[in-house]
Design a protein around this motif. Structure first.
Motif, PDB file in Angstrom:
ATOM      1  N   VAL A 101      -1.614 -10.112  27.487  1.00  0.00           N
ATOM      2  CA  VAL A 101      -2.807 -10.200  26.687  1.00  0.00           C
ATOM      3  C   VAL A 101      -2.985 -11.469  26.405  1.00  0.00           C
ATOM      4  CG1 VAL A 101      -2.188  -8.106  25.307  1.00  0.00           C
ATOM      5  CG2 VAL A 101      -1.627 -10.329  24.433  1.00  0.00           C
ATOM      6  N   SER A 102      -4.302 -11.934  26.078  1.00  0.00           N
ATOM      7  CA  SER A 102      -4.605 -13.295  25.568  1.00  0.00           C
ATOM      8  C   SER A 102      -4.126 -13.626  24.446  1.00  0.00           C
ATOM      9  CB  SER A 102      -5.960 -13.313  25.671  1.00  0.00           C
ATOM     10  OG  SER A 102      -6.603 -14.681  25.363  1.00  0.00           O
ATOM     11  N   SER A 103      -4.503 -12.979  23.260  1.00  0.00           N
ATOM     12  CA  SER A 103      -3.921 -13.471  22.155  1.00  0.00           C
ATOM     13  C   SER A 103      -3.405 -12.093  21.439  1.00  0.00           C
ATOM     14  CB  SER A 103      -5.216 -13.796  21.089  1.00  0.00           C
ATOM     15  OG  SER A 103      -4.781 -14.267  19.977  1.00  0.00           O
ATOM     16  N   TYR A 104      -2.247 -12.416  20.791  1.00  0.00           N
ATOM     17  CA  TYR A 104      -1.566 -11.293  20.037  1.00  0.00           C
ATOM     18  C   TYR A 104      -1.534 -11.546  18.558  1.00  0.00           C
ATOM     19  CZ  TYR A 104       1.975  -7.787  18.522  1.00  0.00           C
ATOM     20  OH  TYR A 104       2.630  -7.002  17.726  1.00  0.00           O
ATOM     21  N   SER A 105      -1.831 -10.494  17.718  1.00  0.00           N
ATOM     22  CA  SER A 105      -1.946 -10.553  16.287  1.00  0.00           C
ATOM     23  C   SER A 105      -0.425  -9.934  15.761  1.00  0.00           C
ATOM     24  CB  SER A 105      -2.891  -9.783  15.721  1.00  0.00           C
ATOM     25  OG  SER A 105      -2.790  -9.916  14.189  1.00  0.00           O
ATOM     26  N   TRP A 106       0.388 -10.907  15.264  1.00  0.00           N
ATOM     27  CA  TRP A 106       1.627 -10.673  14.506  1.00  0.00           C
ATOM     28  C   TRP A 106       1.475  -9.892  13.267  1.00  0.00           C
ATOM     29  CZ3 TRP A 106       5.756 -10.833  17.524  1.00  0.00           C
ATOM     30  CH2 TRP A 106       5.695 -11.502  18.824  1.00  0.00           C
ATOM     31  N   GLU A 107       0.293  -9.688  12.689  1.00  0.00           N
ATOM     32  CA  GLU A 107      -0.162  -9.147  11.405  1.00  0.00           C
ATOM     33  C   GLU A 107      -0.996  -7.779  11.986  1.00  0.00           C
ATOM     34  OE1 GLU A 107       1.351  -9.863   8.610  1.00  0.00           O
ATOM     35  OE2 GLU A 107       2.453 -11.819   9.391  1.00  0.00           O
ATOM     36  N   HIS A 108      -0.188  -6.669  11.791  1.00  0.00           N
ATOM     37  CA  HIS A 108      -1.254  -5.591  11.825  1.00  0.00           C
ATOM     38  C   HIS A 108      -1.649  -4.852  10.522  1.00  0.00           C
ATOM     39  CE1 HIS A 108       2.727  -3.677  11.580  1.00  0.00           C
ATOM     40  NE2 HIS A 108       2.273  -2.519  11.084  1.00  0.00           N
ATOM     41  N   SER A 109      -2.826  -4.408  10.412  1.00  0.00           N
ATOM     42  CA  SER A 109      -3.274  -3.734   9.276  1.00  0.00           C
ATOM     43  C   SER A 109      -4.213  -2.635   9.598  1.00  0.00           C
ATOM     44  CB  SER A 109      -3.821  -4.929   8.346  1.00  0.00           C
ATOM     45  OG  SER A 109      -4.664  -4.497   7.341  1.00  0.00           O
ATOM     46  N   HIS A 110      -3.827  -1.369   9.558  1.00  0.00           N
ATOM     47  CA  HIS A 110      -4.493  -0.279   9.645  1.00  0.00           C
ATOM     48  C   HIS A 110      -4.061   0.859   8.713  1.00  0.00           C
ATOM     49  CE1 HIS A 110      -6.230   3.101  11.873  1.00  0.00           C
ATOM     50  NE2 HIS A 110      -7.330   2.435  12.136  1.00  0.00           N
ATOM     51  N   TRP A 111      -4.872   1.654   8.345  1.00  0.00           N
ATOM     52  CA  TRP A 111      -4.227   2.643   7.647  1.00  0.00           C
ATOM     53  C   TRP A 111      -3.308   3.926   8.225  1.00  0.00           C
ATOM     54  CZ3 TRP A 111      -4.978   7.981   8.920  1.00  0.00           C
ATOM     55  CH2 TRP A 111      -6.166   8.337  10.063  1.00  0.00           C
ATOM     56  N   ALA A 112      -3.387   3.993   9.601  1.00  0.00           N
ATOM     57  CA  ALA A 112      -2.689   4.846  10.417  1.00  0.00           C
ATOM     58  C   ALA A 112      -1.657   4.180  11.135  1.00  0.00           C
ATOM     59  CB  ALA A 112      -3.397   5.661  11.452  1.00  0.00           C
ATOM     60  N   ASP A 154      11.261  -1.443  21.419  1.00  0.00           N
ATOM     61  CA  ASP A 154      11.855  -0.301  21.283  1.00  0.00           C
ATOM     62  C   ASP A 154      11.960   0.529  22.600  1.00  0.00           C
ATOM     63  OD1 ASP A 154      12.499  -1.003  18.662  1.00  0.00           O
ATOM     64  OD2 ASP A 154      11.380   0.585  17.852  1.00  0.00           O
ATOM     65  N   ASN A 155      10.979   0.215  23.409  1.00  0.00           N
ATOM     66  CA  ASN A 155      10.684   0.960  24.532  1.00  0.00           C
ATOM     67  C   ASN A 155      11.023   0.148  25.854  1.00  0.00           C
ATOM     68  OD1 ASN A 155       9.529   4.037  24.168  1.00  0.00           O
ATOM     69  ND2 ASN A 155       8.828   2.646  22.494  1.00  0.00           N
ATOM     70  N   GLY A 156      11.739  -0.959  25.657  1.00  0.00           N
ATOM     71  CA  GLY A 156      12.074  -1.807  26.737  1.00  0.00           C
ATOM     72  C   GLY A 156      10.868  -2.133  27.503  1.00  0.00           C
ATOM     73  N   ILE A 157       9.594  -2.421  27.179  1.00  0.00           N
ATOM     74  CA  ILE A 157       8.589  -2.964  27.698  1.00  0.00           C
ATOM     75  C   ILE A 157       8.089  -4.353  27.294  1.00  0.00           C
ATOM     76  CG2 ILE A 157       5.943  -2.611  28.068  1.00  0.00           C
ATOM     77  CD1 ILE A 157       7.889  -0.159  29.045  1.00  0.00           C
ATOM     78  N   PRO A 158       8.174  -5.367  28.432  1.00  0.00           N
ATOM     79  CA  PRO A 158       7.986  -6.615  28.202  1.00  0.00           C
ATOM     80  C   PRO A 158       6.409  -6.999  28.272  1.00  0.00           C
ATOM     81  CG  PRO A 158       8.322  -6.428  30.673  1.00  0.00           C
ATOM     82  CD  PRO A 158       8.610  -5.024  29.754  1.00  0.00           C
ATOM     83  N   GLY A 159       6.317  -7.883  27.188  1.00  0.00           N
ATOM     84  CA  GLY A 159       4.762  -8.342  26.973  1.00  0.00           C
ATOM     85  C   GLY A 159       4.650  -9.771  26.834  1.00  0.00           C
ATOM     86  N   LEU A 160       3.551 -10.313  27.515  1.00  0.00           N
ATOM     87  CA  LEU A 160       3.174 -11.603  27.264  1.00  0.00           C
ATOM     88  C   LEU A 160       1.776 -11.971  26.628  1.00  0.00           C
ATOM     89  CD1 LEU A 160       3.768 -12.812  31.290  1.00  0.00           C
ATOM     90  CD2 LEU A 160       5.042 -13.281  29.223  1.00  0.00           C
ATOM     91  N   TYR A 161       1.739 -13.114  26.034  1.00  0.00           N
ATOM     92  CA  TYR A 161       0.558 -13.474  25.244  1.00  0.00           C
ATOM     93  C   TYR A 161       0.389 -14.686  25.497  1.00  0.00           C
ATOM     94  CZ  TYR A 161       3.221 -15.465  21.345  1.00  0.00           C
ATOM     95  OH  TYR A 161       3.897 -15.994  20.655  1.00  0.00           O
ATOM     96  N   GLY A 162      -0.682 -15.169  25.384  1.00  0.00           N
ATOM     97  CA  GLY A 162      -1.310 -16.795  25.775  1.00  0.00           C
ATOM     98  C   GLY A 162      -1.873 -16.699  26.887  1.00  0.00           C
ATOM     99  N   VAL A 163      -1.820 -15.802  27.939  1.00  0.00           N
ATOM    100  CA  VAL A 163      -2.325 -15.771  29.327  1.00  0.00           C
ATOM    101  C   VAL A 163      -4.086 -15.692  29.078  1.00  0.00           C
ATOM    102  CG1 VAL A 163      -2.261 -14.506  31.346  1.00  0.00           C
ATOM    103  CG2 VAL A 163      -0.402 -14.794  29.978  1.00  0.00           C
ATOM    104  N   ASP A 164      -4.538 -16.526  30.090  1.00  0.00           N
ATOM    105  CA  ASP A 164      -5.973 -16.339  30.515  1.00  0.00           C
ATOM    106  C   ASP A 164      -6.252 -15.002  31.211  1.00  0.00           C
ATOM    107  OD1 ASP A 164      -8.874 -16.639  31.023  1.00  0.00           O
ATOM    108  OD2 ASP A 164      -8.529 -18.457  31.450  1.00  0.00           O
TER     109      ASP A 164
END
Length: 112
Positions: free
Chosen positions: A58-69, A80-90
């Motif tokens: 992803v380009s930008s990741y929000s470390w703060e989440h806010s949603h009723w669900a 928890d599922n062993g899936i790597p993720g990257l942010y800061g990518v164009d």
């Protein structure tokens, strides 16, 4: 069509692929409760019972989440599922390359 990241990450058609999201901000609404089932006995907010992608970019990741669900953050769900993720990518430039050359081989190495 437009779906959220919980649906995209659990879509079996993406099995084994690194998913690149071009939306400018990802993670801001967290991940809903996976135990909620619809009237057909299927996960209400997901395409299947598990994550099928091999990695997320992803380009930008929000470390703060806010949603009723929201029950947890995207980062925790991926971890928890062993899936790597990257942010800061164009991701828009990366998507242009993928459109130009087709599907590309790649991998995400975490702490090589």
């Amino acid at each position: 069509g437009m779906v959220g990241y919980p649906e995209a990450l659990t879509d079996p058609s993406y099995r084994g692929q690194i998913l690149v999201l071009t939306y400018p901000l990802v993670g801001n609404y967290g991940v809903p409760d996976q135990s909620i089932i619809d009237g057909h006995g299927l996960p209400k907010y997901f395409e299947s019972n598990g994550i099928h992608i091999a990695g997320l970019v992803v380009s930008s990741y929000s470390w703060e989440h806010s949603h009723w669900a929201a029950q947890q953050s995207l980062a925790k769900w991926l971890s928890d599922n062993g899936i790597p993720g990257l942010y800061g990518v164009d991701t828009r430039a990366l998507t242009k390359k993928i459109r130009e050359f087709g599907a590309l081989l790649g991998r995400i190495e975490v702490n090589p």
